[in-house]
Design a protein around this motif. Structure first.
Motif, PDB file in Angstrom:
ATOM      1  N   ASN A 184      72.078  64.695 -39.019  1.00  0.00           N
ATOM      2  CA  ASN A 184      72.003  64.476 -40.465  1.00  0.00           C
ATOM      3  C   ASN A 184      72.791  63.236 -40.884  1.00  0.00           C
ATOM      4  O   ASN A 184      72.343  62.435 -41.712  1.00  0.00           O
ATOM      5  CB  ASN A 184      72.532  65.698 -41.206  1.00  0.00           C
ATOM      6  CG  ASN A 184      71.655  66.920 -41.014  1.00  0.00           C
ATOM      7  OD1 ASN A 184      70.482  66.803 -40.644  1.00  0.00           O
ATOM      8  ND2 ASN A 184      72.208  68.099 -41.252  1.00  0.00           N
ATOM      9  N   VAL A 185      73.992  63.072 -40.333  1.00  0.00           N
ATOM     10  CA  VAL A 185      74.831  61.919 -40.674  1.00  0.00           C
ATOM     11  C   VAL A 185      74.155  60.618 -40.225  1.00  0.00           C
ATOM     12  O   VAL A 185      74.127  59.618 -40.967  1.00  0.00           O
ATOM     13  CB  VAL A 185      76.224  62.058 -40.037  1.00  0.00           C
ATOM     14  CG1 VAL A 185      77.021  60.771 -40.169  1.00  0.00           C
ATOM     15  CG2 VAL A 185      76.978  63.208 -40.684  1.00  0.00           C
ATOM     16  N   ILE A 186      73.618  60.607 -39.014  1.00  0.00           N
ATOM     17  CA  ILE A 186      72.944  59.410 -38.496  1.00  0.00           C
ATOM     18  C   ILE A 186      71.725  59.083 -39.343  1.00  0.00           C
ATOM     19  O   ILE A 186      71.460  57.906 -39.654  1.00  0.00           O
ATOM     20  CB  ILE A 186      72.562  59.622 -37.022  1.00  0.00           C
ATOM     21  CG1 ILE A 186      73.830  59.644 -36.158  1.00  0.00           C
ATOM     22  CG2 ILE A 186      71.606  58.546 -36.539  1.00  0.00           C
ATOM     23  CD1 ILE A 186      73.587  60.052 -34.720  1.00  0.00           C
ATOM     24  N   TYR A 187      70.986  60.096 -39.747  1.00  0.00           N
ATOM     25  CA  TYR A 187      69.806  59.875 -40.593  1.00  0.00           C
ATOM     26  C   TYR A 187      70.204  59.225 -41.910  1.00  0.00           C
ATOM     27  O   TYR A 187      69.549  58.283 -42.376  1.00  0.00           O
ATOM     28  CB  TYR A 187      69.112  61.213 -40.838  1.00  0.00           C
ATOM     29  CG  TYR A 187      67.926  61.140 -41.772  1.00  0.00           C
ATOM     30  CD1 TYR A 187      66.684  60.701 -41.313  1.00  0.00           C
ATOM     31  CD2 TYR A 187      68.044  61.511 -43.108  1.00  0.00           C
ATOM     32  CE1 TYR A 187      65.590  60.635 -42.163  1.00  0.00           C
ATOM     33  CE2 TYR A 187      66.970  61.446 -43.974  1.00  0.00           C
ATOM     34  CZ  TYR A 187      65.737  61.006 -43.489  1.00  0.00           C
ATOM     35  OH  TYR A 187      64.665  60.942 -44.340  1.00  0.00           O
ATOM     36  N   ARG A 188      71.299  59.690 -42.509  1.00  0.00           N
ATOM     37  CA  ARG A 188      71.743  59.108 -43.780  1.00  0.00           C
ATOM     38  C   ARG A 188      72.230  57.668 -43.589  1.00  0.00           C
ATOM     39  O   ARG A 188      71.932  56.796 -44.409  1.00  0.00           O
ATOM     40  CB  ARG A 188      72.858  59.968 -44.388  1.00  0.00           C
ATOM     41  CG  ARG A 188      72.402  61.331 -44.868  1.00  0.00           C
ATOM     42  CD  ARG A 188      73.445  61.950 -45.786  1.00  0.00           C
ATOM     43  NE  ARG A 188      74.703  62.189 -45.097  1.00  0.00           N
ATOM     44  CZ  ARG A 188      75.012  63.328 -44.497  1.00  0.00           C
ATOM     45  NH1 ARG A 188      74.140  64.337 -44.485  1.00  0.00           N
ATOM     46  NH2 ARG A 188      76.171  63.485 -43.902  1.00  0.00           N
ATOM     47  N   HIS A 189      72.959  57.424 -42.513  1.00  0.00           N
ATOM     48  CA  HIS A 189      73.473  56.070 -42.271  1.00  0.00           C
ATOM     49  C   HIS A 189      72.334  55.079 -42.075  1.00  0.00           C
ATOM     50  O   HIS A 189      72.338  53.992 -42.678  1.00  0.00           O
ATOM     51  CB  HIS A 189      74.388  56.062 -41.047  1.00  0.00           C
ATOM     52  CG  HIS A 189      75.822  56.330 -41.361  1.00  0.00           C
ATOM     53  ND1 HIS A 189      76.735  55.338 -41.599  1.00  0.00           N
ATOM     54  CD2 HIS A 189      76.511  57.497 -41.481  1.00  0.00           C
ATOM     55  CE1 HIS A 189      77.915  55.862 -41.856  1.00  0.00           C
ATOM     56  NE2 HIS A 189      77.806  57.177 -41.784  1.00  0.00           N
ATOM     57  N   ILE A 190      71.372  55.439 -41.232  1.00  0.00           N
ATOM     58  CA  ILE A 190      70.266  54.518 -40.970  1.00  0.00           C
ATOM     59  C   ILE A 190      69.438  54.305 -42.236  1.00  0.00           C
ATOM     60  O   ILE A 190      68.990  53.189 -42.529  1.00  0.00           O
ATOM     61  CB  ILE A 190      69.390  55.048 -39.819  1.00  0.00           C
ATOM     62  CG1 ILE A 190      70.207  55.143 -38.522  1.00  0.00           C
ATOM     63  CG2 ILE A 190      68.188  54.141 -39.601  1.00  0.00           C
ATOM     64  CD1 ILE A 190      69.428  55.714 -37.348  1.00  0.00           C
ATOM     65  N   GLY A 191      69.244  55.379 -43.011  1.00  0.00           N
ATOM     66  CA  GLY A 191      68.495  55.243 -44.256  1.00  0.00           C
ATOM     67  C   GLY A 191      69.184  54.322 -45.250  1.00  0.00           C
ATOM     68  O   GLY A 191      68.538  53.464 -45.875  1.00  0.00           O
ATOM     69  N   LYS A 192      70.493  54.461 -45.408  1.00  0.00           N
ATOM     70  CA  LYS A 192      71.241  53.580 -46.320  1.00  0.00           C
ATOM     71  C   LYS A 192      71.215  52.129 -45.836  1.00  0.00           C
ATOM     72  O   LYS A 192      71.098  51.199 -46.643  1.00  0.00           O
ATOM     73  CB  LYS A 192      72.677  54.074 -46.444  1.00  0.00           C
ATOM     74  CG  LYS A 192      72.828  55.390 -47.198  1.00  0.00           C
ATOM     75  CD  LYS A 192      74.282  55.822 -47.246  1.00  0.00           C
ATOM     76  CE  LYS A 192      74.436  57.152 -47.984  1.00  0.00           C
ATOM     77  NZ  LYS A 192      75.853  57.614 -47.998  1.00  0.00           N
TER      78      LYS A 192
END
Length: 202
Positions: A184-192
Protein backbone atom coordinates in the motif's frame (compact mmCIF):
# COMPACT_ATOMS: atom_id res chain seq x y z
CA UNK A 1 24.98 -71.00 8.47
CA UNK A 2 28.53 -69.73 8.22
CA UNK A 3 29.18 -66.43 6.48
CA UNK A 4 31.19 -66.57 3.25
CA UNK A 5 34.90 -66.08 3.57
CA UNK A 6 34.82 -62.95 1.39
CA UNK A 7 32.12 -61.40 3.58
CA UNK A 8 34.08 -62.19 6.72
CA UNK A 9 37.22 -60.68 5.26
CA UNK A 10 35.29 -57.56 4.26
CA UNK A 11 33.87 -57.17 7.76
CA UNK A 12 37.31 -57.52 9.24
CA UNK A 13 38.69 -54.89 6.88
CA UNK A 14 35.89 -52.43 7.75
CA UNK A 15 36.60 -52.95 11.43
CA UNK A 16 40.20 -51.82 11.07
CA UNK A 17 39.92 -49.11 8.43
CA UNK A 18 37.61 -46.32 7.36
CA UNK A 19 35.57 -46.43 4.11
CA UNK A 20 38.36 -44.46 2.47
CA UNK A 21 40.92 -47.08 3.40
CA UNK A 22 42.73 -45.10 6.11
CA UNK A 23 43.28 -46.87 9.42
CA UNK A 24 40.67 -46.14 12.09
CA UNK A 25 43.25 -45.56 14.80
CA UNK A 26 45.14 -42.96 12.82
CA UNK A 27 47.28 -40.68 14.96
CA UNK A 28 49.21 -37.52 14.20
CA UNK A 29 52.47 -39.42 14.61
CA UNK A 30 51.60 -41.59 11.63
CA UNK A 31 50.80 -38.64 9.36
CA UNK A 32 53.39 -37.58 6.86
CA UNK A 33 53.44 -34.39 4.77
CA UNK A 34 52.60 -34.83 1.12
CA UNK A 35 55.66 -34.98 -1.13
CA UNK A 36 56.57 -31.83 -3.00
CA UNK A 37 54.91 -31.62 -6.40
CA UNK A 38 55.84 -28.41 -8.23
CA UNK A 39 53.43 -29.13 -11.08
CA UNK A 40 50.45 -29.55 -8.71
CA UNK A 41 51.43 -26.42 -6.77
CA UNK A 42 51.60 -24.40 -9.98
CA UNK A 43 48.21 -25.73 -11.06
CA UNK A 44 46.66 -24.74 -7.73
CA UNK A 45 48.16 -21.25 -8.02
CA UNK A 46 46.79 -20.86 -11.54
CA UNK A 47 43.33 -21.98 -10.44
CA UNK A 48 43.37 -19.57 -7.49
CA UNK A 49 44.54 -16.73 -9.75
CA UNK A 50 41.76 -17.44 -12.27
CA UNK A 51 39.14 -17.62 -9.52
CA UNK A 52 40.30 -14.33 -8.04
CA UNK A 53 40.18 -12.68 -11.48
CA UNK A 54 36.61 -13.95 -11.97
CA UNK A 55 35.57 -12.61 -8.58
CA UNK A 56 37.05 -9.20 -9.35
CA UNK A 57 35.25 -9.14 -12.69
CA UNK A 58 31.92 -9.98 -11.02
CA UNK A 59 32.57 -7.32 -8.38
CA UNK A 60 33.15 -4.70 -11.10
CA UNK A 61 29.94 -5.76 -12.83
CA UNK A 62 28.00 -5.47 -9.55
CA UNK A 63 29.33 -1.96 -8.97
CA UNK A 64 28.61 -0.84 -12.54
CA UNK A 65 25.11 -2.30 -12.32
CA UNK A 66 24.45 -0.49 -9.05
CA UNK A 67 25.60 2.82 -10.54
CA UNK A 68 23.34 2.32 -13.56
CA UNK A 69 20.37 1.51 -11.32
CA UNK A 70 21.08 4.53 -9.11
CA UNK A 71 21.10 6.79 -12.16
CA UNK A 72 17.89 5.24 -13.49
CA UNK A 73 16.08 5.67 -10.16
CA UNK A 74 17.31 9.25 -9.83
CA UNK A 75 16.05 10.04 -13.34
CA UNK A 76 12.52 9.00 -12.33
CA UNK A 77 12.51 11.27 -9.27
CA UNK A 78 11.16 8.39 -7.20
CA UNK A 79 10.65 8.81 -3.46
CA UNK A 80 10.70 5.10 -2.70
CA UNK A 81 14.03 5.51 -0.93
CA UNK A 82 12.16 7.44 1.77
CA UNK A 83 10.56 4.16 2.83
CA UNK A 84 12.81 2.61 5.43
CA UNK A 85 14.30 -0.62 4.11
CA UNK A 86 14.11 0.23 0.40
CA UNK A 87 17.53 0.83 -1.14
CA UNK A 88 18.57 1.48 -4.73
CA UNK A 89 18.35 -2.08 -6.02
CA UNK A 90 14.84 -2.79 -4.62
CA UNK A 91 13.67 0.61 -5.87
CA UNK A 92 14.88 -0.10 -9.39
CA UNK A 93 13.38 -3.57 -9.29
CA UNK A 94 9.99 -2.31 -8.11
CA UNK A 95 9.84 0.58 -10.58
CA UNK A 96 10.88 -1.68 -13.44
CA UNK A 97 8.17 -4.25 -12.74
CA UNK A 98 5.38 -1.80 -11.86
CA UNK A 99 5.81 0.60 -14.74
CA UNK A 100 2.74 2.86 -15.00
CA UNK A 101 0.99 2.50 -11.65
CA UNK A 102 -2.22 4.01 -13.03
CA UNK A 103 -2.97 0.66 -14.64
CA UNK A 104 -3.95 -0.44 -11.12
CA UNK A 105 -7.22 1.37 -10.23
CA UNK A 106 -6.80 0.86 -6.47
CA UNK A 107 -4.25 -0.34 -3.96
CA UNK A 108 -6.22 -3.59 -3.76
CA UNK A 109 -5.53 -4.29 -7.42
CA UNK A 110 -1.87 -3.52 -6.84
CA UNK A 111 -1.79 -5.87 -3.83
CA UNK A 112 -3.30 -8.61 -5.96
CA UNK A 113 -0.60 -8.04 -8.58
CA UNK A 114 2.13 -8.29 -5.94
CA UNK A 115 0.49 -11.39 -4.41
CA UNK A 116 0.23 -9.72 -1.02
CA UNK A 117 -3.55 -10.05 -0.82
CA UNK A 118 -4.92 -13.40 0.39
CA UNK A 119 -7.25 -15.47 -1.76
CA UNK A 120 -10.75 -16.37 -0.63
CA UNK A 121 -11.00 -20.08 0.16
CA UNK A 122 -14.33 -20.08 1.99
CA UNK A 123 -16.58 -23.10 1.91
CA UNK A 124 -20.16 -23.08 3.18
CA UNK A 125 -20.38 -21.22 6.45
CA UNK A 126 -16.67 -21.39 6.99
CA UNK A 127 -14.83 -18.20 6.02
CA UNK A 128 -11.15 -18.62 5.42
CA UNK A 129 -8.36 -17.33 3.18
CA UNK A 130 -5.23 -18.89 1.80
CA UNK A 131 -1.84 -17.64 0.73
CA UNK A 132 -1.66 -16.08 -2.72
CA UNK A 133 0.98 -17.97 -4.69
CA UNK A 134 0.30 -16.13 -7.95
CA UNK A 135 0.95 -12.55 -8.93
CA UNK A 136 4.33 -11.10 -9.77
CA UNK A 137 6.78 -13.23 -7.81
CA UNK A 138 9.66 -10.81 -8.41
CA UNK A 139 7.76 -7.99 -6.73
CA UNK A 140 6.65 -10.32 -3.96
CA UNK A 141 10.27 -11.31 -3.39
CA UNK A 142 11.31 -7.64 -3.25
CA UNK A 143 8.58 -6.90 -0.69
CA UNK A 144 9.69 -9.88 1.38
CA UNK A 145 13.28 -8.61 1.40
CA UNK A 146 12.13 -5.14 2.47
CA UNK A 147 9.94 -6.59 5.22
CA UNK A 148 12.86 -8.60 6.58
CA UNK A 149 15.23 -5.61 6.45
CA UNK A 150 12.90 -3.26 8.28
CA UNK A 151 13.98 -3.28 11.94
CA UNK A 152 11.03 -3.55 14.25
CA UNK A 153 12.62 -1.05 16.63
CA UNK A 154 11.95 1.70 14.09
CA UNK A 155 8.51 0.42 13.12
CA UNK A 156 5.93 3.15 13.03
CA UNK A 157 2.83 3.75 10.98
CA UNK A 158 3.52 6.79 8.81
CA UNK A 159 5.04 8.13 5.64
CA UNK A 160 8.33 6.24 5.86
CA UNK A 161 7.60 2.84 7.45
CA UNK A 162 4.70 0.52 8.02
CA UNK A 163 6.07 -2.29 10.17
CA UNK A 164 3.33 -4.03 12.12
CA UNK A 165 5.19 -5.74 14.94
CA UNK A 166 8.46 -7.38 15.91
CA UNK A 167 6.90 -10.77 15.17
CA UNK A 168 6.63 -9.88 11.48
CA UNK A 169 10.27 -10.86 11.03
CA UNK A 170 9.78 -14.42 12.23
CA UNK A 171 6.12 -15.42 12.01
CA UNK A 172 4.18 -15.93 8.76
CA UNK A 173 0.93 -14.06 9.46
CA UNK A 174 2.44 -10.78 10.76
CA UNK A 175 4.97 -10.90 7.90
CA UNK A 176 2.16 -11.18 5.36
CA UNK A 177 0.35 -8.25 6.95
CA UNK A 178 3.57 -6.23 6.82
CA UNK A 179 4.06 -7.05 3.13
CA UNK A 180 0.52 -5.95 2.37
CA UNK A 181 1.11 -2.69 4.26
CA UNK A 182 4.33 -2.16 2.32
CA UNK A 183 2.47 -2.74 -0.95
CA UNK A 184 0.00 0.00 0.00
CA UNK A 185 2.79 2.44 0.90
CA UNK A 186 4.70 1.71 -2.33
CA UNK A 187 1.52 2.16 -4.37
CA UNK A 188 0.93 5.58 -2.81
CA UNK A 189 4.54 6.68 -3.29
CA UNK A 190 4.66 5.69 -6.95
CA UNK A 191 1.26 7.28 -7.57
CA UNK A 192 2.32 10.59 -6.00
CA UNK A 193 5.59 10.57 -7.92
CA UNK A 194 3.80 10.07 -11.24
CA UNK A 195 1.30 12.85 -10.49
CA UNK A 196 4.14 15.19 -9.57
CA UNK A 197 6.01 14.44 -12.80
CA UNK A 198 2.83 14.91 -14.83
CA UNK A 199 2.28 18.35 -13.25
CA UNK A 200 5.81 19.51 -14.02
CA UNK A 201 6.13 21.82 -17.03
CA UNK A 202 7.75 20.21 -20.03
Amino acid sequence: MNAPASSTASMGCCATSSPGGAPVRLSADRLRPAPDNPAADACRRDLARDLLADLRCVDRQFKANEVAQRDAVAATGSTLSEVHGIAIVPSAKILGHVGDVTRFPTSNHFASYTATSPLDASSGNRNRHRLNTGGNRQLNSALHTIAVCQPSTRAREGSTTCAKSARARHQPKPARALKRCLANVIYRHIGKDQKRRAAMPT
